[in-house]
Motif scaffolding. Structure first.
Motif, PDB file in Angstrom:
ATOM      1  N   THR A  59       1.215  -0.780   0.083  1.00  0.00           N
ATOM      2  CA  THR A  59      -0.092   0.036   0.097  1.00  0.00           C
ATOM      3  C   THR A  59       1.225   1.420  -0.099  1.00  0.00           C
ATOM      4  O   THR A  59       2.484   0.827  -0.146  1.00  0.00           O
ATOM      5  CB  THR A  59      -0.972   0.086   1.548  1.00  0.00           C
ATOM      6  N   SER A  60       0.143   2.225  -0.133  1.00  0.00           N
ATOM      7  CA  SER A  60       1.186   3.939  -0.263  1.00  0.00           C
ATOM      8  C   SER A  60       2.394   3.861   1.027  1.00  0.00           C
ATOM      9  O   SER A  60       2.966   4.814   1.102  1.00  0.00           O
ATOM     10  CB  SER A  60      -0.263   4.828  -0.415  1.00  0.00           C
ATOM     11  N   SER A  61       2.169   3.061   2.648  1.00  0.00           N
ATOM     12  CA  SER A  61       2.346   3.465   3.535  1.00  0.00           C
ATOM     13  C   SER A  61       3.656   2.139   3.436  1.00  0.00           C
ATOM     14  O   SER A  61       4.321   2.472   4.632  1.00  0.00           O
ATOM     15  CB  SER A  61       1.702   2.892   4.669  1.00  0.00           C
ATOM     16  N   ASN A  62       3.242   1.108   2.608  1.00  0.00           N
ATOM     17  CA  ASN A  62       4.204   0.538   2.662  1.00  0.00           C
ATOM     18  C   ASN A  62       5.253   0.254   1.959  1.00  0.00           C
ATOM     19  O   ASN A  62       5.826  -1.099   1.320  1.00  0.00           O
ATOM     20  CB  ASN A  62       3.899  -0.850   3.424  1.00  0.00           C
ATOM     21  N   ASN A  63       5.243   0.765   0.078  1.00  0.00           N
ATOM     22  CA  ASN A  63       5.538   0.150  -1.162  1.00  0.00           C
ATOM     23  C   ASN A  63       6.804   0.765  -1.058  1.00  0.00           C
ATOM     24  O   ASN A  63       7.169   0.653  -2.555  1.00  0.00           O
ATOM     25  CB  ASN A  63       4.626   0.031  -1.897  1.00  0.00           C
ATOM     26  N   LYS A  64       7.529   1.943  -0.734  1.00  0.00           N
ATOM     27  CA  LYS A  64       8.814   2.595  -0.911  1.00  0.00           C
ATOM     28  C   LYS A  64       9.808   1.885  -0.779  1.00  0.00           C
ATOM     29  O   LYS A  64      10.089   1.094   0.484  1.00  0.00           O
ATOM     30  CB  LYS A  64       9.081   3.625  -1.057  1.00  0.00           C
ATOM     31  N   SER A  80      31.043   6.754  -9.407  1.00  0.00           N
ATOM     32  CA  SER A  80      29.399   7.294  -8.886  1.00  0.00           C
ATOM     33  C   SER A  80      28.480   6.897  -7.751  1.00  0.00           C
ATOM     34  O   SER A  80      28.546   5.478  -7.663  1.00  0.00           O
ATOM     35  CB  SER A  80      29.208   7.541 -10.831  1.00  0.00           C
ATOM     36  N   THR A  81      27.786   7.410  -7.649  1.00  0.00           N
ATOM     37  CA  THR A  81      26.362   6.772  -6.695  1.00  0.00           C
ATOM     38  C   THR A  81      25.136   7.380  -7.719  1.00  0.00           C
ATOM     39  O   THR A  81      24.946   8.747  -7.839  1.00  0.00           O
ATOM     40  CB  THR A  81      26.500   7.564  -5.614  1.00  0.00           C
ATOM     41  N   GLU A  82      24.489   6.536  -7.381  1.00  0.00           N
ATOM     42  CA  GLU A  82      22.741   6.693  -8.201  1.00  0.00           C
ATOM     43  C   GLU A  82      22.308   6.405  -6.725  1.00  0.00           C
ATOM     44  O   GLU A  82      22.287   5.119  -6.549  1.00  0.00           O
ATOM     45  CB  GLU A  82      23.161   5.914  -9.202  1.00  0.00           C
ATOM     46  N   THR A  83      20.705   6.865  -7.103  1.00  0.00           N
ATOM     47  CA  THR A  83      19.793   6.622  -5.668  1.00  0.00           C
ATOM     48  C   THR A  83      18.472   6.270  -6.348  1.00  0.00           C
ATOM     49  O   THR A  83      17.673   6.644  -7.212  1.00  0.00           O
ATOM     50  CB  THR A  83      19.532   7.565  -5.109  1.00  0.00           C
ATOM     51  N   ILE A  84      18.089   4.608  -6.258  1.00  0.00           N
ATOM     52  CA  ILE A  84      16.977   4.565  -6.781  1.00  0.00           C
ATOM     53  C   ILE A  84      15.888   4.323  -6.409  1.00  0.00           C
ATOM     54  O   ILE A  84      16.030   3.492  -5.157  1.00  0.00           O
ATOM     55  CB  ILE A  84      16.784   2.828  -7.853  1.00  0.00           C
ATOM     56  N   THR A  85      14.856   4.757  -6.594  1.00  0.00           N
ATOM     57  CA  THR A  85      13.179   4.735  -5.438  1.00  0.00           C
ATOM     58  C   THR A  85      12.724   3.940  -6.335  1.00  0.00           C
ATOM     59  O   THR A  85      12.657   4.799  -7.826  1.00  0.00           O
ATOM     60  CB  THR A  85      13.124   6.068  -5.383  1.00  0.00           C
ATOM     61  N   LEU A  86      11.550   2.469  -5.941  1.00  0.00           N
ATOM     62  CA  LEU A  86      10.860   2.011  -6.188  1.00  0.00           C
ATOM     63  C   LEU A  86       9.851   2.097  -5.836  1.00  0.00           C
ATOM     64  O   LEU A  86       9.778   1.898  -3.953  1.00  0.00           O
ATOM     65  CB  LEU A  86      11.645   0.231  -6.695  1.00  0.00           C
ATOM     66  N   ASP A  87       8.255   2.612  -5.934  1.00  0.00           N
ATOM     67  CA  ASP A  87       7.695   2.784  -5.319  1.00  0.00           C
ATOM     68  C   ASP A  87       7.018   1.469  -5.793  1.00  0.00           C
ATOM     69  O   ASP A  87       6.387   1.456  -7.015  1.00  0.00           O
ATOM     70  CB  ASP A  87       7.228   3.882  -5.783  1.00  0.00           C
ATOM     71  N   ILE A  88       7.001   0.519  -5.117  1.00  0.00           N
ATOM     72  CA  ILE A  88       5.863  -0.761  -6.245  1.00  0.00           C
ATOM     73  C   ILE A  88       4.342  -0.416  -5.937  1.00  0.00           C
ATOM     74  O   ILE A  88       3.905  -0.219  -4.977  1.00  0.00           O
ATOM     75  CB  ILE A  88       6.149  -1.658  -4.788  1.00  0.00           C
ATOM     76  N   PRO A  89       3.373  -1.017  -7.033  1.00  0.00           N
ATOM     77  CA  PRO A  89       2.563  -0.352  -7.334  1.00  0.00           C
ATOM     78  C   PRO A  89       1.392  -0.653  -6.186  1.00  0.00           C
ATOM     79  O   PRO A  89       1.613  -2.166  -5.852  1.00  0.00           O
ATOM     80  CB  PRO A  89       1.588  -1.021  -8.883  1.00  0.00           C
ATOM     81  N   TYR A 101       7.912  -8.301 -11.239  1.00  0.00           N
ATOM     82  CA  TYR A 101       7.569  -6.995 -10.864  1.00  0.00           C
ATOM     83  C   TYR A 101       9.385  -6.046 -10.960  1.00  0.00           C
ATOM     84  O   TYR A 101       9.567  -5.178 -11.766  1.00  0.00           O
ATOM     85  CB  TYR A 101       7.137  -6.312  -9.545  1.00  0.00           C
ATOM     86  N   PHE A 102      10.013  -6.278 -10.026  1.00  0.00           N
ATOM     87  CA  PHE A 102      12.122  -6.232 -10.437  1.00  0.00           C
ATOM     88  C   PHE A 102      12.161  -6.574 -11.979  1.00  0.00           C
ATOM     89  O   PHE A 102      13.085  -5.280 -11.559  1.00  0.00           O
ATOM     90  CB  PHE A 102      12.342  -6.527  -9.039  1.00  0.00           C
ATOM     91  N   SER A 103      11.875  -7.598 -12.169  1.00  0.00           N
ATOM     92  CA  SER A 103      12.451  -7.251 -13.478  1.00  0.00           C
ATOM     93  C   SER A 103      12.397  -6.967 -14.783  1.00  0.00           C
ATOM     94  O   SER A 103      12.414  -7.092 -15.683  1.00  0.00           O
ATOM     95  CB  SER A 103      12.498  -9.260 -13.839  1.00  0.00           C
ATOM     96  N   SER A 104      10.900  -6.309 -14.172  1.00  0.00           N
ATOM     97  CA  SER A 104      10.257  -5.600 -15.518  1.00  0.00           C
ATOM     98  C   SER A 104      10.295  -4.119 -15.439  1.00  0.00           C
ATOM     99  O   SER A 104      10.034  -3.436 -16.584  1.00  0.00           O
ATOM    100  CB  SER A 104       8.869  -5.596 -15.544  1.00  0.00           C
TER     101      SER A 104
END
Length: 298
Positions: A59-64, A80-89, A101-104
């Protein structure tokens, strides 16, 4: 029987007909209030409860999930440094669906792959980047999916030299169970306590033993009702809470419940004999018989 007996009241509720829905609460206004006579008190019990298992584990409270990577270009040695933010639907996922999902995801730089070890129940996140060596994989602060995926920020894995792939394994076991129980909370004045020993208006804790998409039917076969401080009830507010006491989103579907209200005279004390009471009574009777036999023999 007490002279002040009142007829019991069964309250049959369907959340579809709630007078109000506010901040996840269902509020029912009773045109005919439940009222105790002056010499009586009210006792309440959740008898029946039906709910569709339609709530999501993401949900929106636990998907980041926030992942910070450090990598070195093989040709130029530039780091280099990179930050990736994943908001799982927001959906309900199995572990295989999360892996898919991660592989897509179409990553612009480095890529991430999720895997799962059924022998440890832990997930791992593996980073790679064509033409680069991965030196650090870190689950960063701001991540909210720790209860589900098991990664506890800040958590990292380091390879100073760098490697084509680098993985970080979750500290805790993966948990995609949406919630193991539903707490049925009201605004009735109860003496129940929560995990902190604080007074709670939770009337029942219902075990979730159905899978996503099924219907849960709960029936209380015990004879446990709770004495209320209320003596007049003209409305009832109900909250359905998960393991973390967060309101459960039914996504437009509805629950049904039956609450019984019984009345007891303020001067009456209801006490049920326990098994220990019965054993004690049996032992007292035997002792009295033995004492009588000894007296007769004298």
């Amino acid at each position: 029987m007490s002279k002040n007996t009142q007829s019991n009241v069964m309250l049959f509720l369907n959340s579809y007909y709630a007078s109000e829905e506010k901040n996840g609460s269902y509020i029912f206004h009773l045109n005919n209030p439940i009222s105790a006579r002056r010499t009586n008190v009210i006792k309440a019990e959740l008898k029946k409860f039906t709910i569709p298992i339609c709530f999501y584990n993401m949900t929106s409270s636990n998907n980041k999930t926030i992942v910070t990577l450090t990598y070195k270009n093989i040709s130029t040695s530039v780091v280099s440094t990179e930050t990736i933010t994943l908001d799982i639907p927001e959906k309900n996922y199995t572990i295989d669906e999360l892996i898919s999902y991660f592989s897509s995801i179409a990553y612009t730089g480095a890529s991430l792959a999720l895997s799962y070890d059924s022998q440890t129940l832990k997930a791992s996140l593996t980073a790679s980047y064509t033409g680069h060596l991965i030196q650090v994989v870190q689950i960063s602060d701001g991540t909210t999916s720790q209860r589900q995926l098991g990664f506890i920020p800040p958590q990292w894995n380091v390879n100073p030299i760098g490697s084509e792939t680098l993985s970080v394994t979750a500290t805790n076991a993966l948990n995609l169970n949406t919630t193991s129980v539903v707490f049925f909370k009201t605004d009735l004045k109860l003496e129940n306590r929560d995990s902190y020993g604080e007074k709670s208006s939770i009337l029942a804790k219902i075990k979730v033993d159905k899978t996503f998409g099924e219907i849960l039917h709960y029936s209380d076969d015990t004879i446990i009702d709770f004495r209320l401080a209320d003596n007049y009830i003209d409305h009832l507010k109900i909250d359905l809470l998960d393991d973390d006491f967060v309101p459960i989103d039914l996504h437009g579907l509805h629950f049904h419940c039956t609450i019984s209200f019984t009345f007891e005279n303020k001067g009456e004390v209801t006490y049920e004999d326990t098994m220990l009471d019965k054993i004690g009574l049996h032992e007292r009777i035997l002792n009295e018989i033995n004492e009588a036999d000894e007296t007769d023999s004298d």
